[in-house]
Motif scaffolding. Sequence first.
Motif, short mmCIF file in Angstrom:
data_model
loop_
_atom_site.label_atom_id
_atom_site.label_comp_id
_atom_site.label_asym_id
_atom_site.label_seq_id
_atom_site.Cartn_x
_atom_site.Cartn_y
_atom_site.Cartn_z
N TYR A 359 39.59 31.57 45.85
CA TYR A 359 38.47 31.87 47.34
C TYR A 359 38.12 33.36 47.04
N ALA A 360 39.04 34.13 46.95
CA ALA A 360 38.72 35.58 46.98
C ALA A 360 37.72 35.95 45.80
N ALA A 361 37.77 35.41 44.50
CA ALA A 361 37.19 35.43 43.61
C ALA A 361 35.67 35.02 43.68
N ALA A 362 35.81 33.73 44.02
CA ALA A 362 34.43 33.07 44.19
C ALA A 362 33.50 34.05 45.25
N ARG A 363 34.24 34.54 46.50
CA ARG A 363 33.61 35.22 47.43
C ARG A 363 33.08 36.52 46.83
N THR A 364 33.96 37.05 46.16
CA THR A 364 33.29 38.27 45.21
C THR A 364 32.18 38.03 44.46
N GLN A 365 32.27 37.07 43.92
CA GLN A 365 31.07 36.22 42.90
C GLN A 365 29.85 36.47 43.92
N LEU A 366 29.71 35.64 44.80
CA LEU A 366 28.73 35.48 45.66
C LEU A 366 28.34 36.97 46.30
N HIS A 367 28.97 37.78 46.46
CA HIS A 367 28.48 39.16 46.85
C HIS A 367 27.76 39.90 45.56
N HIS A 368 28.57 39.57 44.46
CA HIS A 368 28.22 40.22 43.49
C HIS A 368 26.81 39.63 42.88
N PRO A 372 24.03 43.22 42.45
CA PRO A 372 24.51 43.02 41.11
C PRO A 372 25.10 44.60 40.63
N HIS A 373 24.86 45.72 41.38
CA HIS A 373 25.25 46.79 41.13
C HIS A 373 26.60 47.36 42.05
N GLY A 374 26.72 46.38 43.20
CA GLY A 374 27.65 46.71 44.10
C GLY A 374 29.19 46.65 43.25
N VAL A 375 30.32 47.18 44.21
CA VAL A 375 31.61 47.02 43.59
C VAL A 375 32.26 46.32 44.55
N PHE A 376 32.76 45.18 44.45
CA PHE A 376 33.51 44.36 45.25
C PHE A 376 34.73 43.76 44.58
N ILE A 377 35.78 44.13 45.38
CA ILE A 377 37.33 43.84 44.85
C ILE A 377 37.84 42.69 45.75
N PRO A 378 38.25 41.69 45.22
CA PRO A 378 39.06 40.73 45.81
C PRO A 378 40.41 41.12 45.98
N TYR A 379 40.92 40.40 47.41
CA TYR A 379 42.23 40.64 48.00
C TYR A 379 43.07 39.66 48.02
N TYR A 380 44.35 39.98 47.89
CA TYR A 380 45.42 38.81 48.17
C TYR A 380 46.32 39.85 49.06
N ASN A 381 46.61 39.16 50.32
CA ASN A 381 47.74 39.93 51.22
C ASN A 381 47.41 41.37 51.30
N ARG A 382 46.20 41.74 51.40
CA ARG A 382 45.76 43.13 51.80
C ARG A 382 45.92 44.00 50.57
N ARG A 383 46.22 43.36 49.21
CA ARG A 383 46.45 44.21 48.05
C ARG A 383 45.54 43.73 47.08
N PRO A 384 44.68 44.58 46.18
CA PRO A 384 43.68 44.16 45.35
C PRO A 384 44.21 43.43 44.18
N ILE A 385 43.40 42.22 43.83
CA ILE A 385 43.93 41.42 42.57
C ILE A 385 43.20 42.03 41.33
N SER A 386 44.07 41.95 40.37
CA SER A 386 43.71 42.61 39.09
C SER A 386 42.96 41.27 38.44
N ASP A 387 41.99 41.78 37.53
CA ASP A 387 41.33 40.86 36.94
C ASP A 387 42.12 39.88 36.19
N GLU A 388 43.41 40.57 35.65
CA GLU A 388 44.08 39.89 34.60
C GLU A 388 44.80 38.61 35.68
N VAL A 389 45.10 38.96 36.82
CA VAL A 389 45.81 37.94 37.67
C VAL A 389 44.74 36.72 37.86
N ILE A 390 43.18 37.22 38.26
CA ILE A 390 42.21 36.42 38.57
C ILE A 390 42.09 35.56 37.44
N VAL A 391 41.95 35.81 36.11
CA VAL A 391 41.75 34.76 34.75
C VAL A 391 43.00 34.01 34.75
#
Lengths: 482, 482
Positions: A359-368, A372-391
């Motif tokens: 959900y966090a990734a899909a949401r970030t995706q929508l904002h993105h 297109p040039h904004g920086v959006f970071i998905p969070y889990y339990n108030r901590r940023p989720i790394s790209d590695e975890v998302i993939v």
Amino acid sequence: MMDFRPIILVIGILLSALALGMIVPAIVDAFAGNPDWQVFAISSGVTLFIGGAMTLTSRSRGLRLSVRQAFVMTTFSWLFLTLFASIPFVFSELGLSFTDAFFEAMSGITTTGSTVITGLDTVPPGILLWRALLQWLGGIGIIVMAIAVFPMLRVGGMQLFRMESSDPSEKALPRAAQIASSIGLIYLILTFICAAAYWLAGMSGFDAVAHSMTTIATGGYSTTDGSLGNFDSWSIDLIATIGMIVGSLPFILYLKTLRGSYAALWQDSQVQWFMSIVCIVVLSVTAWLWLSSGLTPAQALRYASFNVVSIITGTGYATSDYSQWGSFAVPVFFFIMFIGGCAGSTTCGIKIFRFQVLYAAARTQLHHLLQPHGVFIPYYNRRPISDEVIVSVLSFFFVFGVCFALLAIGLGMLGLDYLTAISSAATAISNVGPALGPIVGPAGTFQPLPDAAKWLLSGGMLLGRLELFTVIILFSRSFWRG
Amino acid sequence: MMDFRPIILVIGILLSALALGMIVPAIVDAFAGNPDWQVFAISSGVTLFIGGAMTLTSRSRGLRLSVRQAFVMTTFSWLFLTLFASIPFVFSELGLSFTDAFFEAMSGITTTGSTVITGLDTVPPGILLWRALLQWLGGIGIIVMAIAVFPMLRVGGMQLFRMESSDPSEKALPRAAQIASSIGLIYLILTFICAAAYWLAGMSGFDAVAHSMTTIATGGYSTTDGSLGNFDSWSIDLIATIGMIVGSLPFILYLKTLRGSYAALWQDSQVQWFMSIVCIVVLSVTAWLWLSSGLTPAQALRYASFNVVSIITGTGYATSDYSQWGSFAVPVFFFIMFIGGCAGSTTCGIKIFRFQVLYAAARTQLHHLLQPHGVFIPYYNRRPISDEVIVSVLSFFFVFGVCFALLAIGLGMLGLDYLTAISSAATAISNVGPALGPIVGPAGTFQPLPDAAKWLLSGGMLLGRLELFTVIILFSRSFWRG
């Protein structure tokens, strides 16, 4: 070449523990005057002998496992445990075929709860206790894995739950062992409380113990064909509902709560999501049941909450055949099978945290998309989720879909009808228990399926229980090339 | 506030084009002596009037759309076209209700091919041609979108197909327009070839034209209730199979081939994957049909290849009711509904390139599990895939799953049985056409479903056709906040 000694050592220790477990039903059957006690005693002896031999011949200094060894250890320990756990089913008075026995043991150890045994009410107490015990052991086993092993293996995003102490430092192992034993104790105490509650609500001592084990383990084996529906008691339904939810929350949070962080449970976003999802589904099904059947709102709430919690947590108790609840309920029960509880609990399925990451990734995706040039970071339990975890999480979702589809097609090829094939595949890979339809639905058993289907489903249960990648990786060439 | 003028301008132009399209069935009906020609003529006039008014009142200098405007334009142009395209269905002698007419038009424009009309064989030629024309226009429409608009919107990983010229420079628009018109010409020529082949194989001129339009568009509307099965001809089945495959490949590659890169098609990994998947599924189903029924291997190959290609490409023609092909075929047909063809073709569904990206990501994931400190890069068509594309594709997969589940549950709530609900949701969101089961299977129609279900399914078709995010984003608050 891989050094198999530490792997054999671990499996040896686990088999020895299993052998000790077999003594419990032996004692019970001996007291009940049932000749099956000998089967359990001999199975225990054989298992202890082999387990002991494995332990003694492969003593190695320290227990440092490489990631590669840990993968092999995980899958093979589950396989060996299932193999030895199935012995009593073959030689007891039930006389199951090896296929059925293996299926029943796998379904137990993976806390699935699908059964091939009909006429549970006439089965001797030793076997009933053995089934409950397998789920109970499988439940604590998977909690320990989720805390100590899966984060290291980094399967399907489980690296999110790496503790600060998960680095391979000298202190890591003692610390993990200490946490594991504390959690084991909490697990035992929760089971006791649940058993006491069942007993106070009117179950016999035996039924209370057996059901408490399969409730906290979100396993779902019962001592009667009618499952918990047989007791037809409001208070028992309520205890089971609460017990299943308790078994679906991250056990590490209970430890944190006991150590003084009283808000640990309520502040965890995975717990918040899980409780919200449960509430939404329960309320929708309650409303549907109330409006479409002759039930009072209170009855509708009772049946809906019990059965929804039972399926969403992958427990698999039934109080009524929800296949008969009409056209709305069947797809709902089909889809909630996949959800599961929280990571670090006894539940299986996709698990809540993965939906949160998605959900966090899909949401970030929508904002993105919008900026297109904004920086959006998905969070889990108030901590940023790394790209590695998302993939990692998203690959899990994909592989889950592929395994489910292949399993369903395989079952179809063996002659199962559409609903049976699709829902059996779902129930196996999510470790739920009952499927849908007249054969394998909550009112049926898996007995009528062909042997090949039972083997496929056993494989599906193992895959699902060990977060897919743990098993699949063993089939890749590069794994064995080293 | 968003400037709606360029959006209204585009929709106005599209409506005017649609009005011109309506003249074709008007002429045909006039020649056939059918009074419906007046309906088409009046519909055309009304549409032209409104489209013209929209065009003239909102002339703006140049046609520079912001990303935000492009999102609104895409969804609303599909909606407006559907709305006006449904007029003839309401006022013709068929006298469809508005719900049915909207469903039929949406199913046409999205190249889905689900129908609510029974007794096609007695329907006047104008209506039959109108249905074919809608799919044909929808087909070229989506190809142009996939080349010119979706890469800019970056929905679901479509940014992979950004051309070097996709930057918003001065040259971009003329270049895109030139490519679009070349591809339109190729589309037209392929349709002619297909029509000629059908005609040579024995179809009447009218049937040949109508079917060629819905073959290349992978739409699936037919001029008869029995679909292509009615002609019962080996050569027609073969032409249709080839035509559907031609419609499922990236049209930009045809252009490249014509411009001298003769190996463009065979070297494209998406085409390779698509052809391999088709072959594997066709051969498995052929083997199954041959072994489980009394068909000869040649007959089995004919029925399997035609029906598998028809479903995998989302066309939806039928030559026989594959729901009756036994337990293996039903789950296979259910799962291949989701696959779809290549991006940049007329097909819908998840599409091959997404499976490639997912596979590459999952593979990288496995390598990464084994060597946590290694660097592994997933590739698509020999070029590295950026993390952004991976997350984008994986979010698509997730959102697809959620939309499918919600749609199926919604249909269940409206009283559809499990198989009908699940397979209708799948067929709508993947723009396939027929679903499974006795009601909406290849032998049935969507006529008996309740109105609310038809609206839900129309929504599902639109969602699927426009790559989900294009529509969903319009429902987010942050989109409109600007």
